[in-house]
Design a protein around this motif. Structure first.
Motif, PDB file in Angstrom:
ATOM      1  N   UNK A 228     -24.795  19.809   9.138  1.00 42.21           N
ATOM      2  CA  UNK A 228     -24.701  21.125   9.772  1.00 42.21           C
ATOM      3  C   UNK A 228     -25.858  22.023   9.349  1.00 42.21           C
ATOM      4  N   UNK A 229     -26.451  22.685  10.319  1.00 41.98           N
ATOM      5  CA  UNK A 229     -27.570  23.597  10.060  1.00 41.98           C
ATOM      6  C   UNK A 229     -27.283  24.875  10.844  1.00 41.98           C
ATOM      7  N   UNK A 230     -27.337  26.049  10.200  1.00 44.96           N
ATOM      8  CA  UNK A 230     -26.984  27.302  10.881  1.00 44.96           C
ATOM      9  C   UNK A 230     -28.252  28.068  11.229  1.00 44.96           C
ATOM     10  N   UNK A 231     -28.443  28.343  12.518  1.00 44.95           N
ATOM     11  CA  UNK A 231     -29.664  29.010  12.978  1.00 44.95           C
ATOM     12  C   UNK A 231     -29.384  30.459  13.314  1.00 44.95           C
ATOM     13  N   UNK A 232     -30.251  31.364  12.813  1.00 40.19           N
ATOM     14  CA  UNK A 232     -30.126  32.788  13.158  1.00 40.19           C
ATOM     15  C   UNK A 232     -30.978  33.137  14.364  1.00 40.19           C
ATOM     16  N   UNK A 233     -32.106  32.457  14.520  1.00 35.40           N
ATOM     17  CA  UNK A 233     -32.998  32.722  15.658  1.00 35.40           C
ATOM     18  C   UNK A 233     -33.659  31.409  16.034  1.00 35.40           C
ATOM     19  N   UNK A 234     -33.797  31.146  17.319  1.00 33.70           N
ATOM     20  CA  UNK A 234     -34.467  29.931  17.792  1.00 33.70           C
ATOM     21  C   UNK A 234     -34.578  29.998  19.305  1.00 33.70           C
ATOM     22  N   UNK A 235     -35.472  29.190  19.827  1.00 29.75           N
ATOM     23  CA  UNK A 235     -35.516  28.925  21.258  1.00 29.75           C
ATOM     24  C   UNK A 235     -34.728  27.652  21.466  1.00 29.75           C
ATOM     25  N   UNK A 236     -33.762  27.669  22.351  1.00 28.31           N
ATOM     26  CA  UNK A 236     -32.871  26.517  22.491  1.00 28.31           C
ATOM     27  C   UNK A 236     -32.964  25.943  23.907  1.00 28.31           C
ATOM     28  N   UNK A 237     -33.030  24.624  23.994  1.00 31.76           N
ATOM     29  CA  UNK A 237     -32.966  23.949  25.296  1.00 31.76           C
ATOM     30  C   UNK A 237     -31.725  23.069  25.309  1.00 31.76           C
ATOM     31  N   UNK A 238     -30.991  23.117  26.397  1.00 33.34           N
ATOM     32  CA  UNK A 238     -29.862  22.209  26.576  1.00 33.34           C
ATOM     33  C   UNK A 238     -30.438  20.888  27.078  1.00 33.34           C
ATOM     34  N   UNK A 239     -30.149  19.783  26.395  1.00 36.52           N
ATOM     35  CA  UNK A 239     -30.770  18.518  26.783  1.00 36.52           C
ATOM     36  C   UNK A 239     -30.070  17.842  27.945  1.00 36.52           C
ATOM     37  N   UNK A 240     -28.770  18.155  28.147  1.00 32.06           N
ATOM     38  CA  UNK A 240     -28.042  17.671  29.342  1.00 32.06           C
ATOM     39  C   UNK A 240     -27.317  18.868  29.887  1.00 32.06           C
ATOM     40  N   UNK A 241     -27.295  19.028  31.216  1.00 31.23           N
ATOM     41  CA  UNK A 241     -26.553  20.197  31.716  1.00 31.23           C
ATOM     42  C   UNK A 241     -25.462  19.752  32.663  1.00 31.23           C
TER      43      UNK A 241
END
Ligand code: BTN
Length: 241
Positions: A228-241
């Protein structure tokens, strides 16, 4: 522009035909003892600001550029822009767009395409300026990854859309300075990222991929990488939609 519906919602509303950025304009007014929910709406921005230092295009007449002042104290700043995105999805539902959801942290998507983005910043007096951009009409240089109200068959203009967002901001922030756990749960329910395999680019450029398992109580995105890794800020891409 008169904006009668929006004036009924926001405590103090300024309309500007053109400005560098509504967020910057509101920041400049912070010393003027702004009331909670003071707002600026502009017809166009010449230096619109996006997340992570990017530019935000807002050509005249085709988009909403709205900034709202949330007077401090702010108890959970990490949640504000997430709940603002929830308010935008609810405003869209009230305008007839029932399928809007949030890509963490605060992009509002319809059919996998971005219709609205949010940028919040802390002010010197411990308050927050919340900036909301929303595509009303199709832009001539619009990316394939974006969508507008017009393309969804919704005729709402700046006043109607801003008033709908304002009413929902009032509702999601009704318990301020505390926030309601029920609003956080509603955010999680509206968050399209939870349960997706994602690729995330951190502000330093590091890339992580994994399952987006949850949004924790601090508003961070928890990704199983597989740790588990907790992100406060990032650009996120959904790999499957
Ligand atoms: C994003 O990158 O998705 C956030 C975009 C936020 C744009 C809005 S438009 C109103 C306010 N003024 C700005 O300069 N930016 C925000």
């Amino acid at each position: 522009m008169q904006l009668p519906k929006s004036r009924a919602v926001f405590s103090d509303l300024v309309w500007l035909e053109s400005v560098d950025s509504t967020n910057l304009e509101l920041q400049r007014r912070v010393g003027e003892d702004l009331p909670d929910l003071a707002a600026v709406i502009a017809g166009t921005q010449t230096k619109g600001q996006g997340r992570l230092g990017r530019a935000w295009e807002s050509p005249a007449g085709s988009s909403l550029s709205l900034s709202v002042f949330l007077k401090g104290p702010i108890s959970e700043p990490g949640w504000l822009s997430l709940l603002a995105a929830l308010a935008v999805t609810r405003a869209l539902a009230s305008l007839g767009v029932s399928k809007a959801g949030v890509k963490w942290p605060n992009d509002v998507l319809v059919d996998g395409k971005k219709i609205s983005g949010i940028l919040s910043s802390l002010t010197a007096d411990g308050s927050v300026v919340l900036g909301i951009g929303l595509n009303i009409q199709r832009q001539s240089k619009q990316l394939d990854t974006a969508i507008s109200l017009e393309e969804l068959g919704i005729a709402g203009g700046i006043d109607e859309v801003a008033a709908a967002i304002g009413g929902n901001l009032l509702e999601v922030f009704s318990a301020r300075p505390a926030l309601k756990d029920s609003q956080k749960s509603s955010f999680r329910a509206a968050c399209l990222t939870i349960g997706q395999e994602v690729r995330a680019e951190l502000p330093g450029g590091e890339i992580v991929t994994g399952l987006a398992a949850s949004v924790n109580d601090s508003g961070q995105l928890v990704i199983l990488t597989p740790e588990p890794m907790s992100l406060s800020a990032a650009d996120v891409w959904h790999l499957r939609s």
